[in-house]
Design an enzyme around this catalytic site. Structure first.
Site, PDB file in Angstrom:
ATOM      1  N   HIS A  11       0.841  -4.018   1.759  1.00 34.19           N
ATOM      2  CA  HIS A  11       0.042  -4.022   2.987  1.00 34.19           C
ATOM      3  C   HIS A  11      -1.359  -3.443   2.769  1.00 34.19           C
ATOM      4  O   HIS A  11      -1.577  -2.263   3.036  1.00 34.19           O
ATOM      5  CB  HIS A  11       0.719  -3.142   4.044  1.00 34.19           C
ATOM      6  CG  HIS A  11       1.941  -3.725   4.659  1.00 34.19           C
ATOM      7  ND1 HIS A  11       1.899  -4.551   5.757  1.00 34.19           N
ATOM      8  CD2 HIS A  11       3.252  -3.594   4.338  1.00 34.19           C
ATOM      9  CE1 HIS A  11       3.135  -4.906   6.089  1.00 34.19           C
ATOM     10  NE2 HIS A  11       3.975  -4.341   5.242  1.00 34.19           N
ATOM     11  N   CYS A  68       3.335  -9.496   3.786  1.00 37.27           N
ATOM     12  CA  CYS A  68       4.713  -9.073   4.043  1.00 37.27           C
ATOM     13  C   CYS A  68       5.474 -10.188   4.776  1.00 37.27           C
ATOM     14  O   CYS A  68       5.719 -11.230   4.198  1.00 37.27           O
ATOM     15  CB  CYS A  68       4.715  -7.746   4.815  1.00 37.27           C
ATOM     16  SG  CYS A  68       6.286  -6.883   4.710  1.00 37.27           S
ATOM     17  N   GLU A 120      -3.835  -3.706   4.637  1.00 34.51           N
ATOM     18  CA  GLU A 120      -4.416  -3.283   5.926  1.00 34.51           C
ATOM     19  C   GLU A 120      -4.003  -1.874   6.314  1.00 34.51           C
ATOM     20  O   GLU A 120      -4.542  -1.302   7.253  1.00 34.51           O
ATOM     21  CB  GLU A 120      -4.053  -4.298   7.021  1.00 34.51           C
ATOM     22  CG  GLU A 120      -2.654  -4.187   7.616  1.00 34.51           C
ATOM     23  CD  GLU A 120      -1.536  -4.790   6.760  1.00 34.51           C
ATOM     24  OE1 GLU A 120      -1.777  -5.112   5.579  1.00 34.51           O
ATOM     25  OE2 GLU A 120      -0.403  -4.921   7.279  1.00 34.51           O
TER      26      GLU A 120
END
Ligand SMILES: Nc1ncnc2c1ncn2[C@@H]1O[C@H](COP(=O)(O)OP(=O)(O)O)[C@@H](O)[C@H]1O
Ligand SMILES: [Mg+2]
Lengths: 229, 79, 736, 79
Positions: free
Chosen positions: A203, A86, A205
């Site tokens: 994302h 990002c 994560e």
């Protein structure tokens, strides 16, 4: 595997990244404040998401000129692995480590939602735990994720297999409707020519536990471990 | 001494903001807008009093930070 | 210097500062002399409705604020509750209505910024944002622009600071055409022995200003009057503050870093009335005085006067009392985060706020009377006259029930809000385990098994028809929503939005809503721990619908037990908890299908609410339930359709409506109801426990298939439901 | 016909972007930058050929869409 996470003022996915790396590698990453230019020897440097320097002027512009970023570039030049998620991707394009630029989403709006990604190339240190053409679901949350590169750059990226992930629909097709932000060629993530640097808007994560709604992000981190060990 | 910097997108770089403005203008009934491009306008207030030196310095600022030369051009006025 | 602090204080000037004759007389008495201009400004903002709660205080005092788990109730920057393990949840809701109407993006953004500061100033890391929004009719020419700007502003600020926005509510009604409501709530997580309060202490301790510089932002009241005292008044006073979320993010991190040390004595954000109210609250709260040298205040603009500095509402600023001798250590933290840090004064034993500027004393006010002797009004009120109730049999049935359901879920009032929440980062911090779209938002307590459930609710059309029942219902709905995810509701914050309190009928609405809230809070053991009042939401003599927005917070001890509204499997049994009488008064069915707001709101039976809710929670806790959804706006059929859409799975419903007309049974808004989806092999046990607890539960259908089917004669495909549900707002907002 | 519009923040309105740019410039070693204000620069390509009419129309665009007159000023050049 040794890792480091760089924190810029107003990075805000740093904690998520630290947790993901710790969970997967078993070791807490080194946490590097942007004014600190002593990055220890590590296998991987992660530039987390967020709004470094408020996203003012251009997303990632100020972070890309931050003293610590010079060290990140040196690490990458030595062949060290770097990921930018990002805002991290925006920083990587601003430094020139990855080609192109991330412009304002076509809708001009911030978009937070789960998107389908197709794994375009699983022969990279960041995707080897996925199958080629596998469709995974990963959340996006950005205002400026509209990937732009000129025709020559795009052609080179495609030819050299450097598109890592593409936005696709449920059937795996990179349609216009499946493209959340207007990115050229539905590009969601790319790698460097030497395959040691990856930047992506989604994302991974944020999706590593069932409680978060899925675990499709795990493969991304597992790939890195496979590549390094 | 004041410097005014215009940062505009290079030809061929798509401009989502400009496009959206054009679209919104036409929806508001403004016809005859063939194209819209949005850029940035930055005013700098400098202590420098020598015009040439100011120009050199602002040029360096543009290259180093203010513009992204992959997609943008810049133009500087000093007065 | 053209600014003159000793200018003659004329009647006109006093009036322009919004002080009544009586209030000015009090001010003279407190000072024992004529105020200086700076002092007049300070009195004016401290005694404004916004800061002094002069119209609402007597009524607010009647709300219950205590429970074993309440650590700090109203009176602090935010409410604090105990969630075990030495952890606390700190939360509050606040309005930013007027600024958001003038400039929706910045108004909403600074609203989020302000509420974040109220929470982190107490030592909490903010973990969730909520937003309760009310707009005018969709047809009103300003609505689209306001909705668009407000949502972008909330996202713009919350996304940048990295706090997920996880829920809220959105209503449209013409009563908000000229006065939209933007209520922002924040929830933070703290350690119980690291909670910071604002009462100053320690004569001689340094008082520190940190954060952004002070500019001439939002200086209200005496705009014209004080403009005369500046040389070039042109463009000196922007009325709108611009938010700087980047600085806020740095301020959060720097303050939390400072809070991890033992250097702080007291800390307070600079909210409304900036430096004035923060310093008066800190000094009066601690029974001490403050002496400030205003020359030390970090200033953004040249030539700022003491009056301007004290009244400025520049954002992203905090006031801190440090332990003596710790300035350098503290400064190092703020230097690291690139934030201004200035010692602007010390604590004195005078009890006065003493301000010096360029060597002259420009104000010297005793803080205790300024804070404590603020005016307090018992404004006259007339309670809202009871409305005639509405017999469901007098409400026409729709010509086509299927079409009616589609019309309802596709209306502005019930359609999906995904256009809104997709502009909010809902997952940053990676602990959001229930995103918008369900009953309550759920966020894990980082690193534990626990989770916090949050819901904001209010049904203004009920409050308008019957303030007491409406006030009750608003509280109860948050309680029910929190229960529906499996959490135990603990406490609420409120944001009381009303019209002009000087009109007895508006004051009556206020008194009625408070009365209803009070009853509900007591019955549910669900106290009020913080809140905010916003009055004068009125244009041309027409007030908004009374809107006491409630923000409820609850806790799930084991977050793995959380349920959502989406049934997990096909062939689960659908059970309806609670009684259905087909109450259509002031319902959405009546409003959407008949364009009427007649009747009385559904009565809330607090004992029954508690019984049904406790039952539902016990079943979720025992892992007996696959999905749960409470029944509210739009009634049973809307709730069922929402469950089907969430699961993207069909269901087959059979309603035993007896002698109640089907449309009343299906769309009536009787309170105290939930729908449960349960595995077949658990249904008997669940029904048995219901019998034991005396709860009314009946089977109404089964999940499965690709269609939403009702009584074997109505069939809607799930994609049709989903499209209809999604289309309205997306289409509405995408027309430029 | 081209119109160039400059949109700038009114005096006294906080400019977080300008502030951050100023800060970044100084971190990069550019001294002597007393103030930075960031605005927008919009280029419109119009079919209109009458300068006065173009001016009127672009003014209306500024008021209705391009600028936020609560906090911004605009300036128009037509050529
Ligand atoms: N409606 C209400 N219900 C309960 N407490 C309230 C209400 N309104 C205000 N309070 C309490 O009064 C105090 C002052 O409120 P406010 O001025 O809004 O706080 P701040 O100055 O921190 O913004 C706070 O402790 C707040 O929680
Ligand atoms: Mg406060």
């Amino acid at each position: 595997m040794k890792t480091a996470v760089i924190i810029f003022p107003a990075s805000n996915c740093d904690r998520d990244m630290i947790i993901a790396l710790e969970k997967i590698t078993g070791h807490k990453p080194h946490i590097i404040w942007h004014q600190n230019t002593n990055i220890p020897e590590v296998d991987l440097i992660a530039l987390p998401g967020g709004f470094s320097f408020g996203d003012y002027l251009r997303c990632g512009a100020m972070a890309a000129r931050s003293p610590v970023t010079k060290k990140v570039i040196e690490h990458a030049d030595r062949g060290g692995k770097v990921i930018g998620i990002c805002n991290g991707f925006q920083i990587l394009t601003e430094t020139g480590l990855l080609p192109g630029a991330l412009m304002r989403n076509e809708s001009l709006k911030f978009i937070c939602k789960d998107v389908n990604l197709r794994v375009e190339n699983n022969d990279t240190p960041f995707t080897n735990a996925y199958k080629k053409d596998q469709i995974i679901t990963i959340p996006i949350a950005h205002h400026d994720g509209n990937y732009f590169a000129d025709e020559d750059t795009l052609a080179a990226l495609e030819e050299e297999g450097r598109v890592a992930f593409r936005y696709v629909d449920d059937k795996g097709q990179p349609t216009k409707d499946a493209n959340p932000n207007g990115s050229r060629n539905n590009i969601a993530g790319i790698i460097s020519r030497r395959k040691n640097i990856l930047g992506m808007m989604p994302h991974p994560e944020r999706l590593i536990e069932d409680a978060q709604g899925g675990t499709d992000g795990l493969g991304f981190f597992k790939s890195i471990i496979n590549a390094i060990n | 001494m004041k410097a005014r910097v215009h940062i505009t997108l290079k030809n061929g770089v798509l401009d989502p903001q400009g496009k959206a403005i054009q679209h919104a203008l036409s929806a508001l009934g403004f016809d005859g807008v063939k194209d819209v491009r949005q850029g940035k306008y930055i005013e700098l207030d400098l202590t420098e009093t020598d015009k040439n030196k100011a120009m050199t310095s602002v040029e360096a600022m543009c290259k180093k930070l203010l513009s992204n030369t992959v997609i943008e051009n810049y133009a500087i006025d000093i007065e | 210097m053209t600014w003159n602090n000793t200018i003659e204080i004329t009647k006109q000037l006093v009036k322009e500062h919004g002080l009544s004759d009586d209030e000015y007389a009090r001010c003279l008495k407190i000072l024992g002399r004529t105020p200086t201009l700076t002092e007049l400004g300070i009195f004016s903002v401290m005694w404004s409705e916004h800061c002094s709660y002069k119209s609402s205080k007597v009524h607010l005092k009647t709300l219950p604020t205590k429970a074993a788990w309440v650590i700090h109730g109203p009176g602090e920057n935010a409410g604090v509750i105990d969630i075990g393990d030495n952890q606390a949840i700190i939360f509050k809701m606040e309005s930013h209505n007027h600024p958001s109407y003038i400039e929706p993006y910045q108004g909403a953004a600074t609203g989020v910024g302000g509420i974040l500061r109220d929470v982190f100033t107490m030592g909490a890391r903010p973990i969730a944002n909520m937003n309760a929004l009310r707009f005018g009719s969709p047809e009103h020419p300003k609505t689209r622009h306001l909705l668009s700007g407000v949502v972008a502003g909330i996202g713009g600020y919350g996304n940048c600071v990295g706090v997920p926005t996880v829920g809220g509510e959105t209503n449209f009604h013409p009563s908000y055409d000229g006065n939209i409501l933007v209520n922002a709530m924040n929830v933070g997580l703290a350690t119980q022995d690291k909670i910071f309060l604002s009462a100053a202490a320690g004569i001689g301790n340094p008082v520190i200003y940190v954060g952004s510089k002070t500019g001439r932002d939002g200086i209200h009241g005496a705009t014209m009057a004080s403009a005369e005292f500046t040389e070039d008044s042109e463009e000196k006073r922007p009325t709108v503050q611009v938010g700087d979320p980047f600085t806020e993010k740095l301020l959060i991190e720097a303050c939390l870093e400072l809070m991890a040390t033992d250097m702080i004595v007291a800390i307070q954000d600079m909210g409304a009335a900036g430096l004035t109210s923060s310093s008066v609250e800190m000094a009066s709260g601690g029974g001490v005085g403050f002496a400030f040298n205003l020359d030390m205040v970090p200033q953004r603009e040249e030539g700022m006067t003491p009056y301007e500095m004290m009244l400025s509402e520049s954002q992203e600023r905090m006031l801190i009392v440090l332990k003596p001798g710790r300035e350098a250590e503290a400064k190092a933290i703020f230097d690291k985060w690139d934030l201004d840090f200035a010692v602007i004064g010390i604590i004195t034993d005078t009890g006065n706020l003493t301000l010096t500027f360029k060597g002259e004393v420009v104000a010297d006010i005793p803080t205790q009377p300024l804070a404590d002797n603020a005016p307090e009004y018992k404004r006259p009120f007339v309670m809202t006259a009871p409305k005639a109730s509405l017999d469901p049999k007098d409400v026409p049935a729709p010509s086509d029930l299927k079409q009616a359901l589609l019309t309802m879920i596709g209306s502005p009032h019930l359609c999906s809000r995904d256009w809104i929440w997709q502009q909010y980062d809902m997952q940053v911090m990676a602990d959001t385990i229930q995103k918008p779209g369900g009953d309550a938002a759920v966020v894990r307590v980082h690193g534990t098994n626990k989770a916090v459930a949050i819901s904001t609710d209010c049904t203004p059309r009920y409050c308008y028809a019957d303030p007491v029942e409406g006030g009750k219902q608003a509280v109860v709905e948050t309680w029910r929503n929190i229960t529906a995810v499996g959490a135990t509701p603990l406490a609420i914050t409120d944001c009381l939005n009303f019209g002009n309190p000087e009109r007895p009928e508006i004051m009556g609405q206020f008194v009625g809503c408070i009365e209803g809230m009070r009853e509900a809070c007591i019955a549910l053991d669900y106290p009020v721990v913080s809140g905010n009042v916003s009055l004068y939401n009125e244009t041309n003599g027409t007030g908004i619908h009374p809107t006491p927005a409630i923000g409820g917070v609850g806790i799930l001890k084991d977050s793995s037990k959380m349920v959502t509204i989406a049934p997990k499997n096909a062939e689960e049994i659908l059970l309806l908890v609670g009684d259905t009488k087909g109450h259509l008064g002031v319902s959405l069915y009546l409003y959407i299908m008949q364009g009427s707001e007649k009747g009385t709101p559904p009565p809330v039976d607090l004992a029954l609410e508690k019984k049904n809710g406790d039952y539902v929670r016990s079943q979720i806790d025992a892992r007996m339930i696959s999905a749960c959804h409470d029944v509210s706006d739009g009634g049973l059929l809307v709730a069922l359709a929402e469950m089907a859409m969430a699961a993207k799975m069909g269901m087959n419903i059979t309603l035993n409506n007896g002698d109640i007309p089907l449309h009343a049974y299906g769309f009536g808004e009787d309170q105290g109801r939930y729908i449960l989806s349960v595995a077949q092999d658990k249904a008997d046990d669940i029904l048995n426990s219901a019998k034991l607890m005396g709860v009314s539960v009946q089977k109404i259908g089964q999940t499965g298939g690709n269609d939403f089917m009702l009584n074997d004669n109505i069939t809607i495909s799930i994609p049709d439901l989903l499209d209809t549900h999604r289309n309205w707002m997306n289409n509405y907002m995408n027309i430029d």
